[in-house]
Design a protein around this motif. Structure first.
Motif, short mmCIF file in Angstrom:
data_model
loop_
_atom_site.label_atom_id
_atom_site.label_comp_id
_atom_site.label_asym_id
_atom_site.label_seq_id
_atom_site.Cartn_x
_atom_site.Cartn_y
_atom_site.Cartn_z
N GLU A 191 0.92 -1.36 -0.06
CA GLU A 191 -0.05 -0.15 -0.11
C GLU A 191 0.97 1.27 0.03
O GLU A 191 1.78 1.59 1.09
CB GLU A 191 -0.95 -0.14 1.23
CG GLU A 191 -1.86 -1.26 1.44
CD GLU A 191 -2.99 -1.19 0.25
OE1 GLU A 191 -3.03 -0.25 -0.37
OE2 GLU A 191 -3.67 -2.39 0.35
N ILE A 192 1.03 2.01 -1.04
CA ILE A 192 1.96 3.02 -1.37
C ILE A 192 1.19 4.53 -1.14
O ILE A 192 0.48 4.83 -2.07
CB ILE A 192 2.69 2.88 -2.64
CG1 ILE A 192 3.30 1.50 -2.73
CG2 ILE A 192 3.73 4.10 -2.76
CD1 ILE A 192 4.17 1.10 -3.96
N PRO A 193 1.40 5.20 -0.40
CA PRO A 193 0.63 6.49 -0.32
C PRO A 193 1.41 7.32 -1.32
O PRO A 193 2.94 7.16 -1.40
CB PRO A 193 0.90 7.15 1.17
CG PRO A 193 1.37 5.95 1.88
CD PRO A 193 1.95 4.84 0.96
N PRO A 259 6.01 2.31 1.12
CA PRO A 259 4.77 1.80 1.66
C PRO A 259 4.31 1.96 2.85
O PRO A 259 5.18 1.70 3.71
CB PRO A 259 4.98 0.34 1.38
CG PRO A 259 6.19 0.58 0.38
CD PRO A 259 7.07 1.58 0.64
N SER A 260 3.01 2.26 3.18
CA SER A 260 2.53 2.14 4.59
C SER A 260 2.29 0.87 5.22
O SER A 260 2.31 0.60 6.41
CB SER A 260 1.10 2.88 4.64
OG SER A 260 0.17 2.29 3.84
N ILE A 261 2.26 -0.28 4.11
CA ILE A 261 1.74 -1.59 4.61
C ILE A 261 2.50 -2.35 3.41
O ILE A 261 2.17 -2.13 2.16
CB ILE A 261 0.38 -1.97 4.63
CG1 ILE A 261 -0.24 -1.27 5.83
CG2 ILE A 261 -0.02 -3.55 4.94
CD1 ILE A 261 -1.93 -1.20 5.91
N SER A 262 3.30 -3.56 3.86
CA SER A 262 3.78 -4.45 3.00
C SER A 262 2.99 -5.63 3.52
O SER A 262 3.58 -6.21 4.55
CB SER A 262 5.24 -4.57 2.64
OG SER A 262 5.86 -3.14 2.08
N SER A 263 2.50 -6.76 2.64
CA SER A 263 2.17 -7.84 3.25
C SER A 263 2.22 -8.82 2.05
O SER A 263 2.41 -8.68 0.94
CB SER A 263 0.65 -7.61 3.61
OG SER A 263 -0.25 -7.18 2.41
N GLY A 264 2.06 -10.23 2.50
CA GLY A 264 1.99 -11.49 1.75
C GLY A 264 0.76 -12.34 2.07
O GLY A 264 0.38 -12.40 3.24
N HIS A 265 0.53 -13.01 1.06
CA HIS A 265 -0.67 -13.96 1.35
C HIS A 265 -0.87 -15.16 0.54
O HIS A 265 -0.45 -14.99 -0.90
CB HIS A 265 -2.02 -13.12 1.34
CG HIS A 265 -3.30 -14.08 1.44
ND1 HIS A 265 -3.40 -14.57 2.80
CD2 HIS A 265 -4.22 -14.65 0.73
CE1 HIS A 265 -4.67 -15.33 2.57
NE2 HIS A 265 -5.17 -15.47 1.34
#
Length: 404
Positions: A191-193, A259-265
């Motif tokens: 999630e990139i502001p 990024p405000s959030i970096s994630s994986g799934h």
């Protein structure tokens, strides 16, 4: 009759047994809880996290998702998409536009919380911070054959006439049912502001990039002042998937923004012969391995399967013996396979074609107007992959040629 006298006339355990317990408060679980509560049943919705919570997800809401929402539900849309830019690993970029909205974009925390609120308005009770350890349908915790015991961390036991598992592909309920998975993919997302000038460039438009690894692709979804940027590919080359995301972000000129959030799934698709129920327990959404195998789109599958699970859980709860409960569970499985199962079958074949010939798919989508119209129809919910293959001779020939 007073409520006190009414309670006195009940069997002792009745006030302690829920009609339906739903495990997991994502789109599938909230939809199941809503469907069962609207039918007037006592419904308990269990969620291990506190809401709202973040989920790795592009957040695209296509037509089938909108159609499956509770009546009057207002989508918390962050953007309305009228254009799609397609590229082939950063090359051969072309943008297709539509006067009508193709689909909407949401943030999962707001969307999921809204669905849970609808379930609560319908009468469902929510408990957060409730982690399920196991489900028992036999043994000392189960008072009779019409009851399922849901055991929580800490030892508390919740009793129900029917249980819906919507706790994700790695959850406890899918393991209890014996869900089998035959496709596992790794999705990475940031999630990139971005500044207003960058956000304006993306407003109303998404990017889909067919990636360098077989079956991989990347996306950019604009949501106001934030861009959701992600990639997905088959599990097994995590380092390659990470490189793809890094290169993708750099190529887009976004590497300078934190990024405000970096994630994986991990996304998991069910095998054709995978069960959808066991006794008085049914599974839906990711817990059942229900998602579109090619795009790995899961929200519409979660909403639709969740609604069906809630409706059939009501019937299972009303069943007075194991034979009737089994009959209702099989009816649920038939409803899933006749609809979502057919779409998944076509999606698997499309994924195979895409893995072999991504350049061909790109050329068709960007250069063949009927293909673009079909894509737009799928996003709006006026048609589906299965319907296209059934009615379009060219699509049939392409898939038949791939099968040989």
């Amino acid at each position: 009759m007073s409520s006190e006298n009414a309670d006195a006339g009940r069997e002792p355990e009745e006030s302690l047994v829920w009609d339906v317990v739903v495990v997991g408060a994502g789109p599938a679980g909230a939809s199941a809880a809503y469907a069962a509560a609207v039918a007037g049943r006592r419904v308990l919705l269990l969620e291990k996290a506190e809401l709202p919570r973040y989920k790795t997800c592009g957040g695209g809401i296509i037509g089938f998702s909108r159609d499956a929402l509770p009546p009057g539900f207002e989508l918390p849309l962050k953007d309305r998409i009228h254009a799609v830019t397609f590229s082939l690993n950063g090359k051969l970029s072309r943008t297709r536009r539509s006067r009508r909205m193709l689909f909407g974009l949401i943030n999962r925390p707001e969307f999921d919380a809204g669905l849970v609120e609808e379930a609560q308005k319908a009468g469902a009770e929510l408990r957060t911070g409730a982690s399920v350890v196991r489900v028992e349908q036999h043994g000392p915790a189960v008072p009779d054959r019409r009851t399922v015991a849901v055991v929580l961390a800490g030892g508390e036991t919740v009793l129900a006439r029917a249980v819906v598992g919507a706790d994700g592909s790695a959850g406890r309920i899918g393991a209890h049912v014996g869900v089998k998975l035959d496709q596992v993919d790794l999705g990475l997302e940031a999630e990139i502001p971005v500044p207003a000038t960058v956000a304006e460039d993306w407003a109303g438009r998404v990017l889909i990039d067919w990636g360098p690894m077989p079956g991989s692709y990347g996306w950019v979804f604009p949501k106001g002042d934030t861009l959701t940027v992600g990639v997905i590919s088959a599990r097994g080359d995590g380092a390659g998937t990470k490189r793809y995301l890094e290169d993708f972000i750099a190529r887009l000129g976004l590497a300078g923004f934190e990024p405000s959030i970096s994630s994986g799934h991990l996304t998991r698709c069910r095998s054709d012969d995978s069960p959808l129920s066991r006794g008085r327990v049914v599974v839906c959404g990711d817990a059942a391995g229900l998602l579109e195998p090619w795009t790995r789109e899961g929200i519409s599958f979660a909403l639709r399967s969740g609604r069906l699970a809630g409706e059939w859980a009501v019937r299972i709860a009303e069943a007075h013996d194991a034979v009737d409960a089994r009959r209702q569970a099989l009816n649920y499985a038939f409803a899933i396979k006749a609809g979502l199962g057919v779409e998944m079958g076509v999606g698997r074949r499309m994924l195979k074609l895409f893995e072999r010939r991504p350049g061909l798919l790109h050329a068709v989508l960007t250069g063949f107007r009927p293909a673009w119209k079909s894509f737009a129809g799928i996003t709006r919910g006026t048609t589906s992959l299965a319907e296209l293959v059934r009615t379009h001779p060219l699509a049939q020939r392409a898939l038949h040629a791939m099968d040989r």
